[in-house]
Scaffold this active site. Structure first.
Site, PDB file in Angstrom:
ATOM      1  N   ASP A  64      -4.813 -15.472 -35.338  1.00  0.00           N
ATOM      2  CA  ASP A  64      -5.922 -14.651 -35.860  1.00  0.00           C
ATOM      3  C   ASP A  64      -5.863 -14.593 -37.391  1.00  0.00           C
ATOM      4  OD1 ASP A  64      -6.342 -14.082 -33.206  1.00  0.00           O
ATOM      5  OD2 ASP A  64      -5.875 -11.940 -33.366  1.00  0.00           O
ATOM      6  N   ASP A  70      -5.216  -4.713 -40.764  1.00  0.00           N
ATOM      7  CA  ASP A  70      -4.219  -5.102 -39.738  1.00  0.00           C
ATOM      8  C   ASP A  70      -2.819  -4.859 -40.291  1.00  0.00           C
ATOM      9  OD1 ASP A  70      -6.142  -7.987 -38.666  1.00  0.00           O
ATOM     10  OD2 ASP A  70      -5.702  -6.178 -37.504  1.00  0.00           O
ATOM     11  N   GLU A  93       1.405  -7.213 -32.512  1.00  0.00           N
ATOM     12  CA  GLU A  93       0.555  -8.398 -32.629  1.00  0.00           C
ATOM     13  C   GLU A  93       0.768  -9.067 -33.981  1.00  0.00           C
ATOM     14  OE1 GLU A  93      -3.642  -7.721 -32.950  1.00  0.00           O
ATOM     15  OE2 GLU A  93      -4.056  -9.839 -33.249  1.00  0.00           O
ATOM     16  N   GLU A  94       1.076  -8.259 -34.988  1.00  0.00           N
ATOM     17  CA  GLU A  94       1.169  -8.762 -36.373  1.00  0.00           C
ATOM     18  C   GLU A  94       2.578  -9.159 -36.782  1.00  0.00           C
ATOM     19  OE1 GLU A  94      -1.615  -9.479 -37.231  1.00  0.00           O
ATOM     20  OE2 GLU A  94      -2.879  -8.075 -36.136  1.00  0.00           O
ATOM     21  N   ASP A 114      -0.739  -3.172 -30.440  1.00  0.00           N
ATOM     22  CA  ASP A 114      -1.787  -3.862 -31.186  1.00  0.00           C
ATOM     23  C   ASP A 114      -2.223  -2.847 -32.233  1.00  0.00           C
ATOM     24  OD1 ASP A 114      -4.956  -5.405 -30.128  1.00  0.00           O
ATOM     25  OD2 ASP A 114      -4.088  -5.034 -32.112  1.00  0.00           O
ATOM     26  N   LEU A 116      -4.205  -2.746 -34.778  1.00  0.00           N
ATOM     27  CA  LEU A 116      -5.643  -2.591 -34.992  1.00  0.00           C
ATOM     28  C   LEU A 116      -6.372  -3.595 -34.108  1.00  0.00           C
ATOM     29  CD1 LEU A 116      -7.448  -0.724 -36.666  1.00  0.00           C
ATOM     30  CD2 LEU A 116      -7.781  -2.614 -38.250  1.00  0.00           C
ATOM     31  N   ASP A 117      -6.929  -3.076 -33.009  1.00  0.00           N
ATOM     32  CA  ASP A 117      -7.641  -3.942 -32.060  1.00  0.00           C
ATOM     33  C   ASP A 117      -9.115  -4.016 -32.465  1.00  0.00           C
ATOM     34  OD1 ASP A 117      -8.091  -5.299 -29.426  1.00  0.00           O
ATOM     35  OD2 ASP A 117      -9.345  -3.513 -29.144  1.00  0.00           O
ATOM     36  N   GLU A 273      -2.339  -5.769 -24.890  1.00  0.00           N
ATOM     37  CA  GLU A 273      -3.749  -5.619 -24.517  1.00  0.00           C
ATOM     38  C   GLU A 273      -3.865  -5.587 -22.992  1.00  0.00           C
ATOM     39  OE1 GLU A 273      -5.033  -9.005 -26.864  1.00  0.00           O
ATOM     40  OE2 GLU A 273      -6.086  -7.725 -28.279  1.00  0.00           O
TER      41      GLU A 273
HETATM   42  P1  AHG Z   1      -7.583  -8.086 -32.161  1.00  0.00           P
HETATM   43  O1  AHG Z   1      -8.609  -7.637 -33.145  1.00  0.00           O
HETATM   44  O2  AHG Z   1      -6.488  -7.076 -31.952  1.00  0.00           O
HETATM   45  O3  AHG Z   1      -7.050  -9.464 -32.473  1.00  0.00           O
HETATM   46  O4  AHG Z   1      -8.280  -8.155 -30.728  1.00  0.00           O
HETATM   47  C1  AHG Z   1      -9.526  -8.739 -30.625  1.00  0.00           C
HETATM   48  C2  AHG Z   1      -9.792  -9.002 -29.177  1.00  0.00           C
HETATM   49  C3  AHG Z   1     -10.304  -7.792 -28.406  1.00  0.00           C
HETATM   50  O5  AHG Z   1     -10.359  -6.627 -29.166  1.00  0.00           O
HETATM   51  C4  AHG Z   1     -11.702  -8.184 -27.978  1.00  0.00           C
HETATM   52  O6  AHG Z   1     -11.934  -7.822 -26.653  1.00  0.00           O
HETATM   53  C5  AHG Z   1     -11.712  -9.685 -28.138  1.00  0.00           C
HETATM   54  O7  AHG Z   1     -10.768 -10.008 -29.142  1.00  0.00           O
HETATM   55  C6  AHG Z   1     -13.062 -10.186 -28.576  1.00  0.00           C
HETATM   56  O8  AHG Z   1     -12.940 -11.603 -28.616  1.00  0.00           O
HETATM   57  P2  AHG Z   1     -14.261 -12.482 -28.902  1.00  0.00           P
HETATM   58  O9  AHG Z   1     -14.641 -12.188 -30.321  1.00  0.00           O
HETATM   59  O10 AHG Z   1     -13.806 -13.888 -28.660  1.00  0.00           O
HETATM   60  O11 AHG Z   1     -15.310 -12.036 -27.902  1.00  0.00           O
HETATM   61 MN    MN Z   2      -6.567  -6.617 -29.833  1.00  0.00          MN
HETATM   62 MN    MN Z   3      -5.158  -6.436 -33.396  1.00  0.00          MN
HETATM   63 MN    MN Z   4      -5.924  -9.990 -34.145  1.00  0.00          MN
END
Ligand code: AHG
Ligand code: MN
Ligand code: MN
Ligand code: MN
Length: 332
Positions: A64, A70, A93-94, A114, A116-117, A273
């Site tokens: 990511d 984050d 996650e980080e 996680d 910051l989700d 998650e």
């Molecule tokens: P994070 O920001 O912690 O990396 O998680 C993002 C995840 C989750 O929050 C969400 O359901 C999903 O990514 C969305 O993914 P898409 O943008 O591919 O739909």
């Molecule tokens: Mn997440």
């Molecule tokens: Mn996250």
């Molecule tokens: Mn992330």
């Protein structure tokens, strides 16, 4: 006067944890967790004026793009949990590797979080959250990654904080799900009540249909079924798992992030998650399944992560709608 009395007899999160768990170490650890969430909530709400939008300029172990928030959220979580003196090992996650807590500050809990989700939503002010899962270590001596590469059924607690129009803290200790809302005027999470799927679940399906062509035919057919009706479902997708799961438990429906041709294990990470959200969903009276994964349908709670950032496919929500999706696999 009665308003003040009403407030007083409402549980704060701290009072709830003491009476609900009667476990001093859990209470101290969860106090650190709620402090971290209050600080992240403040950072998220100040981001615009504190120049906290935008990229940090690195990528994390999942690939990511890491945002400034984050990193800040990660630092807040690690500092609060380490200084609580109640943890032995942390997975974030980080953080590429697990964080082993120094002996003088070590306790019995192993947490994955996680920080910051949904962080891709930060710069456009769409809701985000923090997700955590809690395990109690069985081993003694130096903590290792084996203390946390365990099935969801080993979790002793799980929860999330959602930074939405209100700041909601949701937690389970394996005996029901409870929701708290932050009262900024006193800086306390106030008990809102037990959280369960509604008696009458709304017809909502929640997925990123942009991946439709990559899905297996069963998920494609299930999605077409939701859209076709006889009474078509509503589509709701925030793109922050915390928001999509919070709405799914409160309103009903199904959230899914399935495996696809590009990501054969799906996108969402097991430890911080999939597992915590599966425990909360099951405790609220719903189902949390991987769909066809490693040759079988199974509870997400029984998945054992192979590595700390391992992924698994997710189909979770009210029993009625998860079963509707699984039926396509069962029919063959
Ligand atoms: P994070 O920001 O912690 O990396 O998680 C993002 C995840 C989750 O929050 C969400 O359901 C999903 O990514 C969305 O993914 P898409 O943008 O591919 O739909
Ligand atoms: Mn997440
Ligand atoms: Mn996250
Ligand atoms: Mn992330």
């Amino acid at each position: 006067v009665e308003d003040v009395e009403a407030e007083v007899d409402k549980y704060t999160l701290s009072a709830f944890i003491i009476s609900h768990t009667k476990d001093k170490e859990m209470t101290i650890m969860m106090n650190a967790m709620q402090l971290a969430c209050k600080l992240i909530a403040r950072a998220v709400r100040k981001a615009g004026v504190a120049n906290l939008y935008g990229l940090h300029g690195s990528a994390n172990a999942s690939g990511d793009d890491v945002k400034k928030l984050d990193v800040l959220s990660n630092d807040i979580m690690i500092n609060a949990l380490r200084n609580s003196g109640m943890c032995a090992l942390l997975v974030s996650e980080e953080e590429e590797k697990p964080i082993i807590i120094p002996e003088e500050l070590r306790g019995k809990y192993c947490l994955a979080f996680d920080p910051l989700d949904g962080s891709s939503n930060i710069d456009c002010n769409v809701s985000t959250g923090t997700i955590f899962s809690v395990f109690e270590r069985k081993s003694t001596g130096e903590p290792t990654v084996d203390d946390i590469l365990r099935p969801g059924t080993d979790m002793v607690a799980a929860g999330y904080c959602m930074y939405g129009s209100a700041t909601d803290f949701v937690v389970t200790f394996g005996n029901g799900v409870h929701r708290f809302t932050l009262d900024d005027s006193v800086g306390e999470f106030i008990h809102f009540g037990e959280m369960k799927f509604p008696a009458k679940n709304k017809t909502i399906y929640s997925c990123n249909e942009g991946n439709f062509t990559l899905w297996d035919d069963k998920i494609q057919k299930a999605t077409e079924m939701f859209k076709a009706g006889p009474k078509p479902y509503s589509a709701r997708y925030v793109g922050s798992m915390v928001s999509d799961v919070h709405r799914t438990i409160l309103y009903g429906g199904v959230f899914y992030y399935p495996a696809d041709k590009k990501s054969t294990k799906g996108k969402l990470r097991v430890l911080y998650e999939g597992l915590p959200m599966a425990l909360l969903t099951e405790q609220a009276g719903g189902l949390a399944n991987t769909g066809m994964f490693k040759g079988k349908l199974g509870r997400i709670m029984e998945v054992i992560p192979e590595t700390i950032h391992d992924r698994c496919p997710i189909i979770m929500g009210c029993e009625r709608d998860v079963e509707k999706v699984l039926a396509f696999y069962k029919e063959g």
